[in-house]
Motif scaffolding. Structure first.
Motif, mmCIF file in Angstrom:
data_model
loop_
_atom_site.group_PDB
_atom_site.id
_atom_site.type_symbol
_atom_site.label_atom_id
_atom_site.label_comp_id
_atom_site.label_asym_id
_atom_site.label_seq_id
_atom_site.Cartn_x
_atom_site.Cartn_y
_atom_site.Cartn_z
ATOM 1 N N MET A 55 -3.168 -7.439 -4.433
ATOM 2 C CA MET A 55 -3.596 -6.270 -3.880
ATOM 3 C C MET A 55 -5.133 -6.178 -3.383
ATOM 4 S SD MET A 55 -1.990 -2.857 -5.350
ATOM 5 C CE MET A 55 -2.032 -1.397 -4.176
ATOM 6 N N HIS A 58 -6.950 -3.925 -1.785
ATOM 7 C CA HIS A 58 -7.538 -2.555 -1.806
ATOM 8 C C HIS A 58 -6.455 -1.451 -2.507
ATOM 9 C CE1 HIS A 58 -6.042 -1.236 2.004
ATOM 10 N NE2 HIS A 58 -6.358 -2.307 2.334
ATOM 11 N N ALA A 85 -3.479 -1.174 -0.222
ATOM 12 C CA ALA A 85 -3.077 -2.223 0.460
ATOM 13 C C ALA A 85 -1.423 -2.316 -0.066
ATOM 14 C CB ALA A 85 -3.871 -3.343 -0.265
ATOM 15 N N ARG A 142 1.192 -5.186 -1.665
ATOM 16 C CA ARG A 142 1.485 -6.278 -2.694
ATOM 17 C C ARG A 142 1.910 -7.621 -1.947
ATOM 18 N NH1 ARG A 142 1.321 -4.640 -8.164
ATOM 19 N NH2 ARG A 142 2.982 -6.353 -8.774
ATOM 20 N N HIS A 154 -8.534 -5.608 -5.483
ATOM 21 C CA HIS A 154 -8.109 -4.356 -6.214
ATOM 22 C C HIS A 154 -7.116 -4.786 -7.380
ATOM 23 C CE1 HIS A 154 -6.855 -0.430 -7.083
ATOM 24 N NE2 HIS A 154 -5.505 -0.397 -7.056
ATOM 25 N N GLY A 155 -6.238 -5.649 -7.201
ATOM 26 C CA GLY A 155 -5.420 -6.136 -8.172
ATOM 27 C C GLY A 155 -4.983 -7.694 -8.047
#
Lengths: 301, 499
Positions: free
Chosen positions: A44, A46, A49, A51, A91-92
């Motif tokens: 992700m 941001h 966003a 996935r 982000h992730g």
């Protein structure tokens, strides 16, 4: 383990293979340690966003990084092409997901990568080599300028066959041509692994079917969680419904219903188009802003 | 002391709660129920008889002292009411909204023998909301215990377990695979039923207890349960990963592009904000006419989400009748008010292809109820010659879930034949020090049942670690005197002697 280690998701290196294809190395020591060939991550970029699932192209336990190779095709991947610079953070990123590829007892293996699929086939080729197999790599690109990682393959494979659609490097033709060549030379290939666009994997499975060579393909359908929870990634394999994220992503290429897969990959094509259009327009707007500035009052004066 | 209330002296009517008008609310994601005003809450609190039997407490999976908090509410000791609830349930604003009270506390309420039961859920929500507005948090004195506890899954079971372990002084880390914590509260239950701010506020209180959350962490794959004990040095682990893995219909047309699980629809809408596409990147499938298969809470949520996203018509297709529908009564009622078309005793047999990979309709048969089956509900059987088509372009499947396979694939834990984690009656798994609870043990159930399991496991984990339980234990057998010696030994909390 500390939160510094898992929460960082920092991009520590980047390489651009072409206008559209780029490589990111993400700092995540725990994942670098856990990752196995065939697994994928969900990224992700941001807070707003999507996935998006991306196959792990490489991992480095010593550096604590995992490598992703991405093709800028839609809004999200183009946006990442702009924003994912060295030093920035995702982000992730979660993973490694999916079942690792079974690198079994095969003695002679054909590793086939097409386009972006060349990246994730690399850890498989290396894994087979480490397991003692004779490894033949067939890597295909549209043209010479899109080629990457030939050297990496040469360092870990017994043979490397490069194919380009226009013949600008290696043999002219698609990966299936390279596969025919390899199968012609070696009658004793006992396994094939093919990763690339669905149409390429379908073609690869068609090449090996008459020879009875076991062929594994890596499926990358639309998914959200990647943990078996949404069922968005369901695929038909041998007439049964499987979830690519937890039952795969590797399946028997001779059993996969590729037409179903290709149809399902188009699920959100309308929305993807509209997101792409909107984003391209906003990019143009952003580019116009600097032009507009000189007409305003100059603070220096 | 006030004069003893009787069924004749209490307000006879259950105090209604203000709600958004159905025509208005189907156009937005704001909460349906406005909750009680102060006057309404005090009026409804009057309806509790303070009966000595307290069946409601026994009816609550986490044994909230319901008459206790209602009494405080009547006394206008709001903070006191909050402290009573949060001594056993850290998420009152969440539970007041999502518990199936009619099957739990309210279902056994003494008042309900004669009148409508006390609106316990609405009162709990009133107190929970007041706490959020006033920024109250019930942080007890915690004696450090020097143990490390790992919790897998930041949903209701995991959070309830985490809270109890943190209160027992342990260093607690909760691992979550998604990028945000909350589990089903976050991805599953839509804003109009449980606003994100409520989850944020009550989850924030858990962080104030010192619990740390590690999102983007897929346990089983990033590290295994075995590694948590052997390498990451957790003294005990709780697994609360939920059921996951949605069941699909298994009829022809099941894999068409217009067919998706309710989990996918709700996750897109709630967690990924697809309702705000294109400001958020995750899209929603187009939905003009929708059939949702199933009649549980998830099905109701999915239908009402589709309405709010602009669907012209939404059908609920359920093979049994309304009586057997597993959803909360209030949800069915709200769905009806909003114009959902219920097709009871109807079962899909095929999803019809539009020729481009999409859906053009759903073929169904009518059902009738036969003899009771294993679940005690009357078994639906197809009516011959009753085939008919419904004109829909989206089919949402909400017929339940199977066990998520990841933990089973990657650890040596014993699973039952359905793939759920096997535990003993104390929720201990086959691996020493590893406990499990919630949907991954029982199959799909409710938020509060999962929380109950999390708390029960926490009690056992404390025993496993040798921590003496200073808190009220989870529903001990025959524990009529909960105000026991332990509490007095360990702190200066005033002891109440039961009358």
């Amino acid at each position: 383990m500390t939160s510094e280690q898992t929460a960082k998701f920092e991009i520590v290196a980047r390489e651009d293979f072409s206008d559209a294809t780029y490589l990111l190395e993400v700092y995540h020591p725990l994942m670098a340690k856990a990752a196995r060939p065939g697994q994928f991550v969900i990224v992700m970029a941001h807070e707003h966003a999507e996935r998006i699932p991306l196959t792990i192209a490489d991992y480095d336990t010593a550096e604590g990084t995992i490598t992703l190779v991405i093709q800028a095709v839609g809004k999200s991947t183009r946006e990442m092409q702009q924003t994912c610079t060295v030093g920035s953070r995702l982000h992730g990123i979660v993973g490694p997901m999916g079942m690792p590829s079974p690198l079994g007892q095969a003695k002679k293996v054909l590793c086939v990568g097409g386009g972006l699929g060349v990246a994730p086939i690399y850890p498989q080729a290396r894994g087979f080599k480490e397991a003692g197999a004779y490894v033949i790599a067939v890597i295909g690109f549209r043209t010479n300028s899109l080629m990457f990682w030939q050297d990496k393959f040469e360092s870990c494979c017994d043979e490397v066959i490069v194919c380009t659609d226009d013949g600008s490097a290696g043999i002219e033709g698609r990966v299936t041509a390279g596969m025919e060549l390899a199968i012609g030379r070696h009658a004793d290939i006992d396994e094939c692994v093919a990763i690339g666009p669905p149409i390429m994997m379908k073609g690869a499975a068609d090449v090996t079917r008459p020879h009875g060579i076991k062929t594994m393909v890596s499926l990358n359908p639309v998914m959200i969680d990647g943990t078996g929870m949404c069922g968005g990634c369901r695929v038909k394999v041998g007439g049964q419904v499987k979830f690519a994220c937890v039952d795969g992503p590797d399946f028997d290429g001779h059993q996969v219903d590729f037409d179903d897969l290709m149809s399902r990959l188009g699920r959100f094509s309308e929305q993807e188009k509209s997101a792409m259009k909107r984003w391209s327009e906003s990019c143009r707007m952003a580019q116009q802003v600097p032009d507009a500035e000189p007409s305003g009052p100059d603070p220096e004066k | 002391m006030a004069k003893k209330k009787t069924i004749r002296t209490i307000p006879q009517e259950r105090t209604p709660v203000a709600e958004q008008d159905p025509q208005e609310r189907v156009t937005n994601f704001a909460e349906v129920s406005h909750g009680y005003s102060n006057e309404e809450a005090l009026l409804e609190a009057e309806r509790c008889l303070m009966c000595p039997e307290q069946p409601c407490v026994a009816g609550c999976p986490v044994s909230v002292n319901i008459p206790g908090f209602i009494q405080k509410l009547s006394d206008k000791d709001y903070r006191g009411a909050y402290d009573v609830i949060t001594s056993t349930n850290l998420l009152p604003a969440v539970c007041g909204r999502v518990c199936p009270q009619e099957n739990q506390c309210e279902g056994v309420c003494t008042v309900a023998d004669t009148l409508e039961p006390v609106a316990i859920g609405r009162l709990e929500r009133y107190v929970g909301d007041m706490a959020i507005t006033a920024d109250w948090v019930n942080l007890p004195y915690v004696e450090p215990a020097d143990f490390r506890v790992g919790i897998v899954g930041a949903g209701p079971a995991g959070m309830a377990c985490a809270a109890d372990m943190a209160k027992a002084g342990c260093e607690v880390t909760v691992f979550e695979a998604f990028h945000e914590s909350g589990g089903v509260l976050r991805y599953g239950i839509p804003d109009f039923r449980l606003p994100n701010e409520v989850i944020d506020a009550e989850m924030g209180n858990l962080e104030k207890l010192g619990i740390s959350f590690e999102c983007n962490t897929l346990v089983g794959r990033l590290f295994t349960i075995e590694q948590m004990i052997d390498e990451l040095n957790f003294d005990t682990v709780f697994i609360g990963t939920g059921a996951g893995y949605p069941s699909m219909l298994g009829v022809p047309g099941d894999s068409l592009n217009g067919v998706l699980s309710a989990n996918e629809l709700l996750t897109r809408c709630n967690l990924m904000h697809a309702k705000e596409f294109p400001d958020y990147d995750t899209p929603m499938p187009p939905a003009r006419r929708v059939a949702v298969v199933g009649a549980g809470n998830t099905a109701m949520d999915a239908m009402r989400v589709c309405l709010r996203l602009g669907a012209e018509e939404v059908f609920c297709v359920y093979r049994r009748s309304r009586t057997e529908a597993p959803a909360r009564a209030e949800e069915v009622h709200h769905a009806e008010q909003e114009g959902i078309r219920f097709k009871w005793l109807t079962n899909p047999v095929e999803i019809l292809d539009d020729g481009q990979g999409g859906v053009r309709g759903m073929r169904c048969v009518k059902m009738e109820l036969g003899e009771p089956d294993d679940s005690g509900r009357r078994r639906p059987v197809p009516v011959a010659g009753s085939e008919h088509d419904i004109d829909v372009d989206l089919v949402v499947v909400a017929i339940g879930t199977n066990a998520n396979p990841i933990i089973g694939q990657t650890s040596k834990l014993s699973l039952n034949k359905w793939g759920y984690i096997e535990t003993d009656e104390n929720l201990a798994t086959s691996m020493p020090g590893v406990f499990a609870g919630g949907d991954i043990v029982t199959g799909a159930a409710t938020v509060i049942e999962a929380m109950g399991a999390g708390r029960k496991a926490a009690g056992q984990m404390k025993q496993y670690l040798g921590i003496r339980d200073i808190d009220v234990p989870y529903r001990l057998e025959g524990a009529d005197t909960l105000f026991g010696i332990d509490q007095r030994e360990r702190n200066f909390v005033r002891i109440r002697i039961p009358a």
